[in-house]
Motif scaffolding. Structure first.
Motif, short mmCIF file in Angstrom:
data_model
loop_
_atom_site.label_atom_id
_atom_site.label_comp_id
_atom_site.label_asym_id
_atom_site.label_seq_id
_atom_site.Cartn_x
_atom_site.Cartn_y
_atom_site.Cartn_z
N GLN A 42 -2.96 6.27 -0.44
CA GLN A 42 -4.04 5.47 -1.04
C GLN A 42 -3.73 5.30 -2.52
N ASN A 43 -3.67 4.07 -2.95
CA ASN A 43 -3.32 3.79 -4.34
C ASN A 43 -4.43 2.97 -4.98
N THR A 74 4.31 -2.10 4.23
CA THR A 74 2.94 -1.62 3.97
C THR A 74 2.73 -0.20 4.47
N ASP A 75 3.58 0.29 5.35
CA ASP A 75 3.45 1.69 5.77
C ASP A 75 3.66 2.64 4.59
N MET A 76 4.34 2.18 3.54
CA MET A 76 4.58 3.02 2.38
C MET A 76 3.36 3.13 1.47
N ASN A 77 2.40 2.24 1.66
CA ASN A 77 1.12 2.29 0.94
C ASN A 77 0.07 1.57 1.78
N ILE A 81 -6.46 0.11 -3.39
CA ILE A 81 -7.79 -0.13 -3.94
C ILE A 81 -7.64 -0.88 -5.26
N LYS A 82 -8.27 -2.06 -5.36
CA LYS A 82 -8.15 -2.90 -6.55
C LYS A 82 -9.53 -3.08 -7.18
#
Length: 501
Positions: A42-43, A74-77, A81-82
């Motif tokens: 989750q970023n 997208t599996d890497m992130n 959240i923006k």
């Protein structure tokens, strides 16, 4: 294929240098023959990266994938959240907008769904790679959040990853922050911490040795390394906290003055990174009208909330100063949200980004924008006709909105099936949806030489290659970290972790 061995990098606080350490380890492990991937469950970031299939992830994970010489997915992130303002954020799931949510609602209602997304994405990666370097967020000692967090020790448990804790000595109190973080962890989580890295150290490391010895004796946790502060590292940042390091003042020793507007919800500010490496350019961040001055190039960067940020320009007096500059020799350049602000009006009839449905733009270009529910995320390429030169350019687009150029405005970029942006007849006012436009070396050279010509300066040819510089930066970062951590011990930890699985 045997499942990947994970290693998790957590920090005592935000901006401790977790992303840089993960980037370095991705490069090091890749250099040493391990197929390696980055992972961040989750970023929260306004700087994003577009994958080859047109999906949006955190920029750090895209850059880390490049450091590992692999293609980002997208599996890497899986969760991005923006923030959009008013304590609300757009939740991006596997590269596509899911919905806008308040923090409390997200924490309460999204937890189970988020945990499942995290487990599934990591499981897929684990069958494709030898090693996965996992990045945490903030601090694992945020005890008010730990019962439902999705990014620190919960992920270490899901992946059964050993943890390296990173502390930033530059901020002071590094031993207190490391010890305090360890003591606030649950016993099970504390046992996962196999070592610490002290980051951004300046000076003689031998003077730090008594503290290192004390720390290891007091906590029983080994110091894996002391990584020195690295100046002028050309690797893109993702957290806007780094903007605080940039100056707002001019530099008379540099021939070209570049000002970048910092509005409240600035996004993808790394678009301006290539200018930091140009010997004749000084880049400064501008937050108010008093700081603006008369730059040679004024950049209006991206925004997560165009209406809110253009309102800030009007209310702060910056809008009037920008209009004054448009009558002078300053080149005005808007990218994405900045491009939208340069038009006559921005409308958000469905309250996608803002509860305010309409705002006046700067009226610098013949453009009308409507914010839409559909988000454009795509890698793009085309041709720019600029200063009597045709230049091939590439970039990426991330925007909620459609813009219509009226009154036969001249397009800036011609693509195979459409055009993008607009440019004034005198080529002093330019707008585009292309993020990364300045990363195109030939275009950047022509633009800067246009400015030099306006100032009566001789052109500079053969400017640096951004791609080559970034590859050199990856190698430089990896070399510094390799030389200053106990890599053999770290590899032993990972080998033991693999054998115990």
């Amino acid at each position: 294929m045997t499942k990947a061995v994970p290693l998790m990098i957590q920090g005592t606080h935000s901006d401790a240098g977790k992303s840089a350490i993960v980037t370095a380890l991705c490069r090091i492990f890749s250099q040493d023959g391990y197929k390696t991937a980055p992972y961040k469950s989750q970023n929260m970031a306004l700087n994003s990266y577009i994958t080859v299939d047109g999906k949006e992830i955190g920029r750090a994970q895209g850059v880390q994938a490049e450091a590992a010489s692999i293609v980002a997915t997208t599996d890497m992130n899986p969760i991005l959240i923006k923030p959009t303002g008013e304590y609300e954020s757009q939740i991006v799931v596997h590269g596509k907008p899911y919905k806008n949510m308040k923090a409390g609602v997200y924490r309460k209602s999204f937890y189970d769904q988020g945990k499942q997304l995290i487990e599934e994405s990591y499981e897929r990666l684990s069958h494709q790679f030898d090693r996965i370097v996992i990045e945490g967020a903030g601090s694992p000692a945020e005890i008010n959040l730990n019962d439902r967090e999705l990014v620190n020790m919960s992920v270490a448990r899901i992946t059964n990853a050993p943890v390296i804790l990173v502390g930033d000595i530059e901020k002071g109190g590094v031993f207190a922050s490391l010890v305090g973080t360890l003591q606030l962890l649950e016993p099970e989580d504390r046992r996962r911490v196999v070592g610490v890295i002290i980051n951004k150290f300046r000076g003689d490391v031998s003077l730090l040795q008594p503290g290192l010895t004390w720390f290891e004796e007091y906590t029983g946790v080994q110091v894996i390394g002391v990584v020195p502060y690295i100046d002028n590292l050309m690797i893109e940042a993702e957290d806007s906290v780094v903007l605080g390091r940039y100056t707002s003042s001019t530099d008379a020793s540099k021939e070209i003055d570049i000002a970048v507007l910092r509005y409240p919800l600035i996004s993808n500010f790394t678009d301006v990174d290539p200018f930091f490496e140009e010997s004749d350019c000084h880049v400064r961040i501008v937050k108010n009208a008093e700081e603006l001055g008369e730059p040679d190039l004024l950049i209006l960067p991206g925004s997560k909330n165009t209406i809110k940020d253009v309102t800030f320009l009007h209310n702060s007096g910056l809008a009037n100063r920008i209009l004054e500059l448009s009558q002078k020799d300053t080149v005005l350049f808007g990218i994405c949200g900045g491009y939208q602000m340069m038009g006559s009006v921005i409308e958000d009839p469905h309250a996608v980004e803002s509860q305010v449905h309409r705002a006046d733009g700067l009226d610098l270009i013949p453009l009308q924008t409507t914010i839409t529910n559909e988000k454009t995320t795509v890698l793009s390429e085309g041709t720019v006709a600029f200063r009597n030169v045709e230049i091939a350019v590439s970039g990426y687009e991330i925007h909620m909105g459609e813009s219509q150029v009226i009154n036969e405005g001249k397009p800036f970029i011609q693509m195979a099936e459409r055009s993008d942006g607009t440019i004034s007849e005198d080529q002093q006012i330019i707008g585009t949806y292309f993020h990364g436009i300045f990363h195109n070396d030939e275009f950047r050279e022509v633009l800067l030489n246009q400015i030099r010509a306006q100032k009566g300066l001789a052109p500079i040819t053969g400017r640096y290659s951004f791609t080559k510089k970034r590859e050199e930066a990856f190698d430089r970062l990896a070399n510094v970290v390799r030389e200053n951590i106990k890599l053999e011990q770290l590899n032993d930890i990972l080998i033991d972790a693999k054998e115990s699985r």
